[in-house]
Design a protein around this motif. Structure first.
Motif, short mmCIF file in Angstrom:
data_model
loop_
_atom_site.label_atom_id
_atom_site.label_comp_id
_atom_site.label_asym_id
_atom_site.label_seq_id
_atom_site.Cartn_x
_atom_site.Cartn_y
_atom_site.Cartn_z
N LEU A 200 -19.82 27.84 -52.92
CA LEU A 200 -20.29 29.22 -52.74
C LEU A 200 -21.36 29.30 -51.52
CD1 LEU A 200 -20.53 32.10 -53.32
CD2 LEU A 200 -22.31 31.56 -55.03
N ALA A 201 -22.31 28.33 -51.46
CA ALA A 201 -23.19 28.24 -50.60
C ALA A 201 -22.52 28.03 -49.11
CB ALA A 201 -24.28 27.02 -50.73
N THR A 202 -21.63 26.84 -49.07
CA THR A 202 -21.04 26.70 -47.65
C THR A 202 -20.11 27.65 -47.29
OG1 THR A 202 -19.12 25.30 -48.86
CG2 THR A 202 -21.15 24.11 -48.06
N ARG A 203 -19.66 28.20 -48.04
CA ARG A 203 -18.52 29.51 -47.58
C ARG A 203 -19.29 30.67 -47.00
NH1 ARG A 203 -15.20 31.16 -52.31
NH2 ARG A 203 -14.07 32.55 -50.77
N ALA A 204 -20.38 31.08 -47.71
CA ALA A 204 -21.40 32.00 -47.31
C ALA A 204 -21.85 31.79 -46.02
CB ALA A 204 -22.19 32.26 -48.34
N LEU A 205 -22.36 30.44 -45.73
CA LEU A 205 -22.94 30.04 -44.70
C LEU A 205 -21.89 30.26 -43.39
CD1 LEU A 205 -25.43 27.19 -45.66
CD2 LEU A 205 -26.16 29.51 -45.01
N ARG A 206 -20.76 29.68 -43.83
CA ARG A 206 -19.64 29.69 -42.59
C ARG A 206 -19.44 31.13 -42.39
NH1 ARG A 206 -14.89 26.74 -45.71
NH2 ARG A 206 -13.57 27.55 -43.90
N TYR A 207 -19.26 32.03 -43.44
CA TYR A 207 -18.93 33.34 -43.12
C TYR A 207 -19.94 34.01 -42.25
CZ TYR A 207 -18.59 38.41 -43.54
OH TYR A 207 -18.46 39.74 -42.99
N PHE A 208 -21.19 33.86 -42.30
CA PHE A 208 -22.21 34.56 -41.44
C PHE A 208 -22.12 33.83 -40.09
CE2 PHE A 208 -23.85 35.87 -45.62
CZ PHE A 208 -24.02 37.18 -45.29
N ALA A 209 -22.16 32.58 -40.22
CA ALA A 209 -22.09 31.85 -38.82
C ALA A 209 -20.83 32.23 -37.98
CB ALA A 209 -22.08 30.24 -39.09
N HIS A 210 -19.73 32.37 -38.61
CA HIS A 210 -18.39 32.79 -37.96
C HIS A 210 -18.30 34.14 -37.41
CE1 HIS A 210 -14.20 32.61 -36.98
NE2 HIS A 210 -13.92 33.56 -37.69
N LEU A 211 -19.25 35.24 -38.27
CA LEU A 211 -19.05 36.57 -37.91
C LEU A 211 -19.92 36.77 -36.73
CD1 LEU A 211 -18.31 39.32 -39.05
CD2 LEU A 211 -20.61 39.51 -40.09
N HIS A 212 -21.12 35.60 -36.46
CA HIS A 212 -21.85 36.09 -35.37
C HIS A 212 -21.47 35.21 -34.32
CE1 HIS A 212 -24.51 38.91 -37.43
NE2 HIS A 212 -24.06 38.32 -38.41
N GLY A 213 -20.36 34.32 -34.28
CA GLY A 213 -19.95 33.36 -33.19
C GLY A 213 -21.06 31.95 -32.97
N ALA A 214 -21.56 31.69 -34.25
CA ALA A 214 -22.53 30.50 -34.18
C ALA A 214 -21.66 29.19 -34.64
CB ALA A 214 -23.44 30.68 -35.21
N SER A 215 -22.32 28.07 -34.31
CA SER A 215 -21.92 26.84 -34.91
C SER A 215 -22.76 26.81 -36.07
CB SER A 215 -22.11 25.73 -33.88
OG SER A 215 -21.69 25.87 -32.88
N LEU A 216 -22.29 25.83 -37.16
CA LEU A 216 -23.00 25.68 -38.31
C LEU A 216 -22.90 24.22 -38.81
CD1 LEU A 216 -24.43 26.50 -41.06
CD2 LEU A 216 -21.79 26.69 -42.12
N ILE A 217 -23.99 23.46 -39.03
CA ILE A 217 -23.79 22.22 -39.59
C ILE A 217 -24.92 22.06 -40.69
CG2 ILE A 217 -25.74 21.58 -37.71
CD1 ILE A 217 -24.06 18.65 -37.64
N CYS A 218 -24.42 21.33 -41.65
CA CYS A 218 -25.29 21.01 -42.78
C CYS A 218 -25.84 19.62 -42.60
CB CYS A 218 -24.44 21.11 -43.97
SG CYS A 218 -24.01 22.73 -44.34
N CYS A 219 -27.18 19.33 -42.90
CA CYS A 219 -27.73 17.91 -42.27
C CYS A 219 -28.93 17.71 -42.97
CB CYS A 219 -28.03 17.89 -40.73
SG CYS A 219 -29.24 19.13 -40.30
N HIS A 220 -29.25 16.44 -43.31
CA HIS A 220 -30.79 16.03 -43.61
C HIS A 220 -30.93 14.70 -42.73
CE1 HIS A 220 -29.35 12.81 -46.31
NE2 HIS A 220 -28.43 13.41 -46.48
N HIS A 221 -32.18 14.25 -42.76
CA HIS A 221 -32.66 13.50 -41.60
C HIS A 221 -32.30 11.94 -42.11
CE1 HIS A 221 -36.00 13.14 -44.90
NE2 HIS A 221 -36.19 12.01 -44.09
N ARG A 222 -31.83 11.86 -43.15
CA ARG A 222 -31.50 10.58 -43.55
C ARG A 222 -29.95 10.43 -43.57
NH1 ARG A 222 -35.52 11.22 -47.42
NH2 ARG A 222 -34.20 12.43 -48.75
N ASP A 223 -29.20 11.40 -43.15
CA ASP A 223 -27.67 11.24 -42.97
C ASP A 223 -27.57 11.13 -41.35
OD1 ASP A 223 -24.96 11.59 -42.59
OD2 ASP A 223 -24.93 13.16 -44.05
N LYS A 224 -27.19 9.81 -41.03
CA LYS A 224 -27.21 9.47 -39.76
C LYS A 224 -25.87 10.19 -38.99
CE LYS A 224 -29.52 4.77 -40.15
NZ LYS A 224 -29.23 3.46 -39.61
#
Length: 340
Positions: A200-224
């Protein structure tokens, strides 16, 4: 001798305007988002700095230079970081000038350790950036002859990504390049281990990013790997590089969706909720997200979230605050004594 007060933000805005009028090709990269969401971490990782970041005070500036080929001038990226959560959104005007919108990038940083506030933060900045950019574009269109080059650059940049996309009629590019960093993703996964929550979280974030022409990345500082992808996205927009970033849209792993790589068909419709009218996909995704991750009470508006209050200490006000705290503590002691 009379002291002179200088508005440092007005001075920075004037310096930016002079740079625009001087025909500079420098790029602008601005990171905004929630307090302690990881803006400084992302910026320092991009710059290759390893020391611990310090809290951002208002609007901070750095720059990076990339050497060009022999005979060409080097490329300079102006790097800005806006502290204070949502309370200094008006300082967008310092960084995002009409003449260089086509060379500007905004990175919205979300603190996914608190997903109940992340969507609120995202929607706030999407609205604030769009309203500001709309004003800038209106200023450019007011004198189309003088600003023909800037207007054409904006049109060409958006067209390169979206002109032939299946969702071209639905997507509304922002006028500046837009990146969304769903940061501290490891803490989100730890707090919500259920696959359906990730989906649910990733699909919602993908929707809002896509709707506004944005790139989306899920990350954290320990994931190289994820941080490397975030760094590559910033490098692309700062220096015009062309990183080889393959989309990763599965909810079982951190999502990477470069602008134009996703689609409304792949995202799918929002989960249906009782009492919600059909036809408004944006409202449906917002309602579904908030139902799964209820919004917490925010206290950002109640404090001075720009920087620590001690940086703006006033003796009289501080003494009144100490006196009031003393009264509150005394009232608590009296109440405990009466209860015994």
């Amino acid at each position: 001798r009379r002291a002179m007060t200088v508005d440092i933000f007005a001075a920075a805005e004037e310096a930016q305007r002079a740079s625009c009028e001087g025909g500079s090709n420098d790029t602008q990269v601005l990171l905004v988002g929630a307090k302690q969401a990881g803006k400084s971490t992302l910026m320092r990782d991009f710059l290759g700095q390893t020391d611990d970041p310090k809290p951002t005070a208002a609007l901070e500036y750095r720059f990076a230079r990339r050497s060009a080929a022999t005979g060409a001038s080097s490329r300079v990226a102006n790097l800005w970081e806006l502290g204070g959560g949502t309370q200094l959104a008006e300082l967008l005007r310092v960084v995002l000038m009409p003449a260089h919108l086509c060379r500007s990038t905004v990175g919205i940083t979300l603190d996914m350790s608190s997903p109940n506030d992340a969507l609120e933060t995202l929607l706030f900045w999407l609205d604030a950036v769009r309203r500001h950019v709309d004003v800038c574009e209106a200023q450019l269109r007011a004198d189309p002859n003088a600003n023909a080059g800037a207007l054409q650059s904006l049109k060409r940049r958006d067209g390169d990504v979206w002109e032939k996309h299946a969702d071209a009629a639905a997507v509304r590019p922002m006028g500046v390049a837009l990146l969304i960093f769903a940061h501290r993703w490891d803490l989100f996964e730890a707090a919500f281990p259920e696959p359906e929550a990730h989906k649910l979280a990733t699909r919602a974030l993908r929707y809002f990013a896509h709707l506004h022409g944005a790139s989306l990345i899920c990350c954290h500082h320990r994931d190289k790997q994820a941080m490397g992808s975030a760094r590559s996205l910033l490098h692309k927009h700062a220096f015009g590089a062309s990183p080889n970033l393959s989309p990763q849209l599965e909810h079982s792993r951190p999502v990477l969706a470069p602008a134009g790589a996703d689609s409304l068909e792949r995202i799918g419709p929002a989960p249906s909720l009782a009492g919600l009218a059909d036809g408004d996909a944006t409202a449906a995704w917002q309602a579904a997200f908030e139902a799964r991750f209820p919004a917490a009470k925010r206290k950002e508006a109640a404090d001075l979230s720009v920087v620590d209050a001690e940086q703006f200490a006033e003796d009289v006000i501080d003494e009144l605050r100490r006196h009031k705290r003393g009264e509150v503590e005394q009232a608590r002691r009296d109440a405990r004594l009466r209860a015994q």
